[in-house]
Write a protein that holds these residues in place. Structure first.
Motif, PDB file in Angstrom:
ATOM      1  N   SER A   6      45.238  32.385  44.434  1.00  0.00           N
ATOM      2  CA  SER A   6      45.586  32.930  43.121  1.00  0.00           C
ATOM      3  C   SER A   6      44.345  33.500  42.429  1.00  0.00           C
ATOM      4  CB  SER A   6      46.239  31.874  42.250  1.00  0.00           C
ATOM      5  OG  SER A   6      45.327  30.838  41.971  1.00  0.00           O
ATOM      6  N   ARG A   7      43.197  32.910  42.682  1.00  0.00           N
ATOM      7  CA  ARG A   7      41.958  33.414  42.106  1.00  0.00           C
ATOM      8  C   ARG A   7      41.638  34.786  42.702  1.00  0.00           C
ATOM      9  NH1 ARG A   7      37.193  29.309  41.864  1.00  0.00           N
ATOM     10  NH2 ARG A   7      38.633  28.430  40.360  1.00  0.00           N
ATOM     11  N   ARG A   8      41.839  34.928  44.000  1.00  0.00           N
ATOM     12  CA  ARG A   8      41.596  36.205  44.671  1.00  0.00           C
ATOM     13  C   ARG A   8      42.546  37.270  44.116  1.00  0.00           C
ATOM     14  NH1 ARG A   8      42.478  35.698  50.638  1.00  0.00           N
ATOM     15  NH2 ARG A   8      41.027  34.001  50.310  1.00  0.00           N
ATOM     16  N   TRP A   9      43.805  36.867  43.934  1.00  0.00           N
ATOM     17  CA  TRP A   9      44.795  37.798  43.391  1.00  0.00           C
ATOM     18  C   TRP A   9      44.403  38.233  41.974  1.00  0.00           C
ATOM     19  CZ3 TRP A   9      47.971  41.354  44.326  1.00  0.00           C
ATOM     20  CH2 TRP A   9      48.960  41.725  43.431  1.00  0.00           C
ATOM     21  N   ALA A  10      43.849  37.330  41.201  1.00  0.00           N
ATOM     22  CA  ALA A  10      43.400  37.670  39.852  1.00  0.00           C
ATOM     23  C   ALA A  10      42.278  38.700  39.910  1.00  0.00           C
ATOM     24  CB  ALA A  10      42.944  36.416  39.112  1.00  0.00           C
ATOM     25  N   TYR A  11      41.324  38.537  40.828  1.00  0.00           N
ATOM     26  CA  TYR A  11      40.236  39.505  40.975  1.00  0.00           C
ATOM     27  C   TYR A  11      40.761  40.877  41.391  1.00  0.00           C
ATOM     28  CZ  TYR A  11      36.880  35.648  40.672  1.00  0.00           C
ATOM     29  OH  TYR A  11      36.135  34.585  40.257  1.00  0.00           O
ATOM     30  N   VAL A  12      41.721  40.876  42.289  1.00  0.00           N
ATOM     31  CA  VAL A  12      42.318  42.145  42.733  1.00  0.00           C
ATOM     32  C   VAL A  12      43.004  42.831  41.563  1.00  0.00           C
ATOM     33  CG1 VAL A  12      44.122  43.143  44.187  1.00  0.00           C
ATOM     34  CG2 VAL A  12      42.553  41.461  45.149  1.00  0.00           C
ATOM     35  N   ARG A  13      43.745  42.092  40.765  1.00  0.00           N
ATOM     36  CA  ARG A  13      44.428  42.676  39.605  1.00  0.00           C
ATOM     37  C   ARG A  13      43.434  43.226  38.599  1.00  0.00           C
ATOM     38  NH1 ARG A  13      48.587  38.401  37.333  1.00  0.00           N
ATOM     39  NH2 ARG A  13      46.821  38.398  35.946  1.00  0.00           N
ATOM     40  N   ILE A  14      42.359  42.498  38.350  1.00  0.00           N
ATOM     41  CA  ILE A  14      41.344  42.960  37.402  1.00  0.00           C
ATOM     42  C   ILE A  14      40.710  44.261  37.892  1.00  0.00           C
ATOM     43  CG2 ILE A  14      39.064  42.446  36.436  1.00  0.00           C
ATOM     44  CD1 ILE A  14      39.993  39.498  36.272  1.00  0.00           C
TER      45      ILE A  14
END
Length: 77
Positions: A6-14
Motif C-alpha cells: 500500500s505504501r508503494r501504491w501511495a508513491y505511485v499515485r503521488i
C-alpha cells in the motif's frame, strides 16, 4: 504500520498525480498565454488603425488650413 504494497501504491499515485497535474497546468498556462497574445495583437492592430486615421485627419485639416491661407493671399478677380 501499513503493509509495503500500500505504501508503494501511495508513491505511485503521488508521482502520477504530480505528472498529470504538471501536464494540466502546462496546458492551462499555454492556453492562457496564447489567448492573451491574440488579444494583445488584435488590440495593437486596432490602435495602429486608430493612429493612422488620426494622422490622416490631421493631415487633411492641415491641407485645408493651407488652402484657406492661399485663398486669403490670392485676390479675387
Amino acid at each position: 504500520m501499513a503493509p509495503p504494497g500500500s505504501r508503494r501504491w501511495a508513491y505511485v499515485r503521488i508521482m502520477a498525480d504530480t505528472i498529470l497535474g504538471g501536464g494540466l497546468g502546462f496546458y492551462v498556462m499555454h492556453h492562457i498565454e496564447t489567448s492573451y497574445k491574440t488579444k494583445m495583437e488584435e488590440r495593437l492592430w486596432r490602435y495602429e488603425v486608430h493612429l493612422l486615421a488620426k494622422e490622416k485627419e490631421a493631415q487633411q485639416l492641415q491641407d485645408e488650413g493651407c488652402r484657406e491661407d492661399q485663398a486669403q493671399l490670392l485676390p479675387d478677380s
